[in-house]
Design an enzyme around this catalytic site. Sequence first.
Site, PDB file in Angstrom:
ATOM      1  N   ARG A 279       0.850  -1.189   0.000  1.00 30.85           N
ATOM      2  CA  ARG A 279       0.000   0.000   0.000  1.00 30.85           C
ATOM      3  C   ARG A 279       0.889   1.244   0.000  1.00 30.85           C
ATOM      4  O   ARG A 279       1.447   1.613   1.031  1.00 30.85           O
ATOM      5  CB  ARG A 279      -0.894  -0.010   1.244  1.00 30.85           C
ATOM      6  CG  ARG A 279      -2.058   0.967   1.162  1.00 30.85           C
ATOM      7  CD  ARG A 279      -2.750   1.093   2.506  1.00 30.85           C
ATOM      8  NE  ARG A 279      -1.968   1.919   3.403  1.00 30.85           N
ATOM      9  CZ  ARG A 279      -1.938   1.794   4.721  1.00 30.85           C
ATOM     10  NH1 ARG A 279      -2.625   0.845   5.313  1.00 30.85           N
ATOM     11  NH2 ARG A 279      -1.200   2.590   5.467  1.00 30.85           N
ATOM     12  N   HIS A 283      -4.063   4.484   4.451  1.00 31.22           N
ATOM     13  CA  HIS A 283      -5.204   3.563   4.481  1.00 31.22           C
ATOM     14  C   HIS A 283      -6.426   4.248   3.872  1.00 31.22           C
ATOM     15  O   HIS A 283      -7.086   3.711   2.987  1.00 31.22           O
ATOM     16  CB  HIS A 283      -5.495   3.134   5.912  1.00 31.22           C
ATOM     17  CG  HIS A 283      -6.747   2.349   6.063  1.00 31.22           C
ATOM     18  ND1 HIS A 283      -6.898   1.077   5.560  1.00 31.22           N
ATOM     19  CD2 HIS A 283      -7.935   2.665   6.635  1.00 31.22           C
ATOM     20  CE1 HIS A 283      -8.114   0.645   5.818  1.00 31.22           C
ATOM     21  NE2 HIS A 283      -8.760   1.595   6.463  1.00 31.22           N
ATOM     22  N   TYR A 292       3.467   5.678  11.475  1.00 33.14           N
ATOM     23  CA  TYR A 292       3.756   4.283  11.829  1.00 33.14           C
ATOM     24  C   TYR A 292       4.658   3.543  10.840  1.00 33.14           C
ATOM     25  O   TYR A 292       4.949   2.372  11.042  1.00 33.14           O
ATOM     26  CB  TYR A 292       2.442   3.502  12.015  1.00 33.14           C
ATOM     27  CG  TYR A 292       1.478   3.555  10.840  1.00 33.14           C
ATOM     28  CD1 TYR A 292       1.657   2.735   9.728  1.00 33.14           C
ATOM     29  CD2 TYR A 292       0.405   4.429  10.838  1.00 33.14           C
ATOM     30  CE1 TYR A 292       0.780   2.783   8.666  1.00 33.14           C
ATOM     31  CE2 TYR A 292      -0.481   4.487   9.782  1.00 33.14           C
ATOM     32  CZ  TYR A 292      -0.293   3.658   8.698  1.00 33.14           C
ATOM     33  OH  TYR A 292      -1.150   3.698   7.633  1.00 33.14           O
TER      34      TYR A 292
END
Length: 388
Positions: A279, A283, A292
């Site tokens: 990815r 998100h 993160y």
Amino acid sequence: MYQNPFEIRYSLEDVIEKLRLERAIGLYRIIDPDGNVVAEREPDIPRDLLLNMYTSMIRTRILDGWLLKLQRMGKVALHAPNIGEEAVSVGATLALDKDDWIFPYYRNIGVFIARGVSEEEILDRNIANIADPFKGKEFTIFGSRKHRIAPSTVPVGNQIPHAVGFALGAYIAGEKIAVLTIFGDGATSRGGFHVGLNFAGIYRLPVIFVIQNNQWAISVPAKKQTGSITFAVKGVAYNIPGIRVDGNDVLAVYTASKEAAKRARNGEGPTLIEAVTYRMGPHTTADDPTRYRSPEEVKAMQKYDPIARFEKYLINRGYLSEQELKEIYNEWNTKIEEIVKKCISKPPLSVEVIFEDVYSQRFWNLEEQLEEYRESLEVMKKLGIEVE
């Protein structure tokens, strides 16, 4: 009929030969990041289909970029970016027949593009203008009976048991179709994943489970989703053959999905495909991935870009020149920009739309609420308060 619970139902040969364990642990790849063929056998795919794969991925990326921009402009409520994962949606979808059904998730724009849904329809849905077929309801939920795509769900993994139930219905109805469902690696931690695989494994249903393993379930890394050596190996527990493929290699995704669809239609049961991808974006537009994961990690993964890799393959094989690839990109970039202009110029939905489609007919209490709502709007109008 009496069944001895201590009877060994499957031999070691069953697992090794029928479930082909090595495929669930390895990585099936046809082209490397430089576009070179590395598989023992290159699939014989017609040039027209290869071009369809390419344009579908390009269109997906351009549209995805516009949806992100439109969200930042306040025209789209929320968006789950697709960048870097186009090969999974496009490769798996183009491997199906037109009668097969698809149960996608919210990061599968490529499914809609590859199935023939227009950019205008997708934008109308996301902008929630007057042409939105879902009249402004929950973000990303969009399906099409015409194109045999079930509405995607916001809750993670709910589409898995839906697909399995649909496959059972199709089987009972005597329809010889395959049912594809795509979901993220995070969905494998949900009960629906295990319920779906268990049921499909017992009744040998014609389902293709595709795990779009993009390494991150929001901020939770894939290594914290499972203790299994791979996700594909989970199929073994349910007597479902699994295969782990390079999800950024559209040819590998297409070939594995084609084989799975053939198995499904031949009555050989379900298949579990783990498509390993990454990815590249957040998100959703409500997420900040810099909190993160490191920029070094993202940069390292850029060399596996599925579109750049496929472009190199097409050039290496002499199917298209670099100039022709640029022309295709520019053509669709211009087309989609014009479609965006058209969609954002369409009138918004009526503010009374929330009272529509609640029941088949509008009852007295709903009529009362609607009347109160109209009175409130009149008061706001007199006070000069704008209603959106």
